[in-house]
Design an enzyme around this catalytic site. Structure first.
Site, PDB file in Angstrom:
ATOM      1  CB  CYS A 253      49.792  43.433  36.908  1.00 57.80           C
ATOM      2  SG  CYS A 253      49.478  44.791  38.065  1.00 57.80           S
ATOM      3  CG  HIS A 336      46.540  40.344  39.562  1.00 55.59           C
ATOM      4  ND1 HIS A 336      47.886  40.027  39.514  1.00 55.59           N
ATOM      5  CD2 HIS A 336      46.483  41.672  39.848  1.00 55.59           C
ATOM      6  CE1 HIS A 336      48.602  41.110  39.776  1.00 55.59           C
ATOM      7  NE2 HIS A 336      47.779  42.106  39.969  1.00 55.59           N
ATOM      8  CD  GLU A 338      47.909  36.441  39.265  1.00 59.03           C
ATOM      9  OE1 GLU A 338      48.181  37.307  40.115  1.00 59.03           O
ATOM     10  OE2 GLU A 338      47.487  36.732  38.139  1.00 59.03           O
TER      11      GLU A 338
END
Length: 362
Positions: A253, A336, A338
């Site tokens: 990001c 993302h 994660e």
């Protein structure tokens, strides 16, 4: 019995273009100014509220019912940095065995004002047509909107980063790798994904010098997500320039954007950004399209990064979603991998990072 609506206080959402939306107040009894952005996630509002990347912003949920799962501290991604919260309908009585509170109490404890009973569909259409704009949550519509219109998100990374370094051991056994994570507003699950893969993670404040990071002789460096305009972070960009080529590096990001700037590229502000858990991303090196979680208002100008090769592209608008840096030992993604609230399609990128730290090919 007094209906809830009769006992609640009327509030207003005032847009920078002068449009006014009436609703009901909840959360903290305070007025607030912020950049109004919408997120399309149908789940994960707890993660949204605790994602430091929303610092300086009033978050508008397009999904109509919010709060039905309660508040689950185990799912927090960080501290709450949103400036306001706008929903169509809030749930007063959550039903979830993991819940430890309700949405109204959560916002009150953190001084965040909210507004519900608002036409979120119409607001989303306005933002899609006009682009993100500043907004004010208030009790009375002010005659002068100059303060609202002059607001800007600035100094966000320094406001959300940790103040001191901290070490997190791997899950089970001795560490296989030592990773330095630069915290620009890091979501906690980045650390967790690394720990699950046998990494000892040292999380550094955003102001940490590259020399300090290299002195710990890490096997790899992670650059985290974070809020604000990436080009504002001049010091952090300079430190990344010193890290490139020295150690395997993985950016997510804001970390993706800062790496591009460090490599001589440019970034620009999107009209209304990508925020939600349903963003399709094409892998330019294969046949797959992944559904990803995203939260960003800026993008990398892919053509400006001469030392990078685009690896992923947004299937909706073609914007740059990932870059590989041949010869610089780095790769980055805009989305993302994660994401705790899902989807989990791209979690394999952490495995790639681990393989890279082993000395294997990507």
């Amino acid at each position: 019995i007094i209906p809830r609506e009769a006992s609640m206080k009327t509030g207003y959402l005032v847009l920078a273009d002068g449009q006014v939306f009436q609703g009901l107040r909840f959360g903290a009894e305070a007025d607030t100014v912020g950049e109004l952005v919408f997120t399309t996630g149908m789940c994960g509002y707890v993660e949204t509220l605790t994602d430091p990347s929303y610092a300086g912003q009033i978050v508008l949920q397009t999904y109509p019912l919010i709060g039905n799962c309660g508040i689950i501290p185990e799912d927090f991604e960080g501290d709450c940095h949103v400036r306001g919260y706008v929903v169509r309908e809030r749930c007063d009585h959550p039903s979830n065995f993991r819940s430890e509170g309700d949405l109204d109490g959560f916002l009150k404890e953190r001084g965040v004002p909210g507004l519900y009973g608002v036409d979120t569909r119409q607001l989303t259409r306005i933002l899609r047509e006009s682009g993100v704009m500043n907004a004010l949550i208030c009790d009375q519509v002010p005659p002068d909107l100059s303060v609202l219109r002059s607001y800007s998100v600035s100094g966000a990374v320094e406001a959300v980063t940790r103040k001191e370094a901290a070490v997190f051991p791997p899950e089970g056994g001795s560490p296989r790798f030592r990773v330095a994570l630069l915290d620009y507003g890091a979501k906690r699950n980045i650390t967790q994904e690394l720990r699950k893969r046998g990494c000892e993670v040292t999380v550094f404040p955003a102001s940490t010098a590259a020399e300090t990071v290299l002195a710990m002789e890490p096997d790899g460096v992670m650059l985290s997500n974070g809020p604000g305009d990436p080009a504002e972070n001049v010091y952090q960009i300079a430190q990344i320039q010193k890290l490139l080529g020295k150690v395997p590096l993985f950016g997510i990001c804001l970390g993706h954007q800062l790496t591009a700037l460090a490599a001589g590229g440019k970034t620009y502000k999107l009209k209304y950004g990508h925020r939600g858990v349903n963003q399709p991303v094409r892998d330019l090196g294969g046949p797959r399209t992944y559904i990803t979680s995203q939260n960003h208002g800026y993008a990398v100008d892919a053509g400006s990064v001469k030392r990078g090769r685009v690896s992923f592209a947004n299937a909706n608008d073609g914007t740059c979603e990932g870059l590989d840096y041949p010869g610089l030992r780095a790769f980055t993604v805009q989305f993302h991998p994660e994401a705790r609230g899902g989807p989990r399609d791209t979690a394999f990128l952490f495995d790639r990072f681990v393989e890279w730290m082993k000395g294997g090919e990507r």
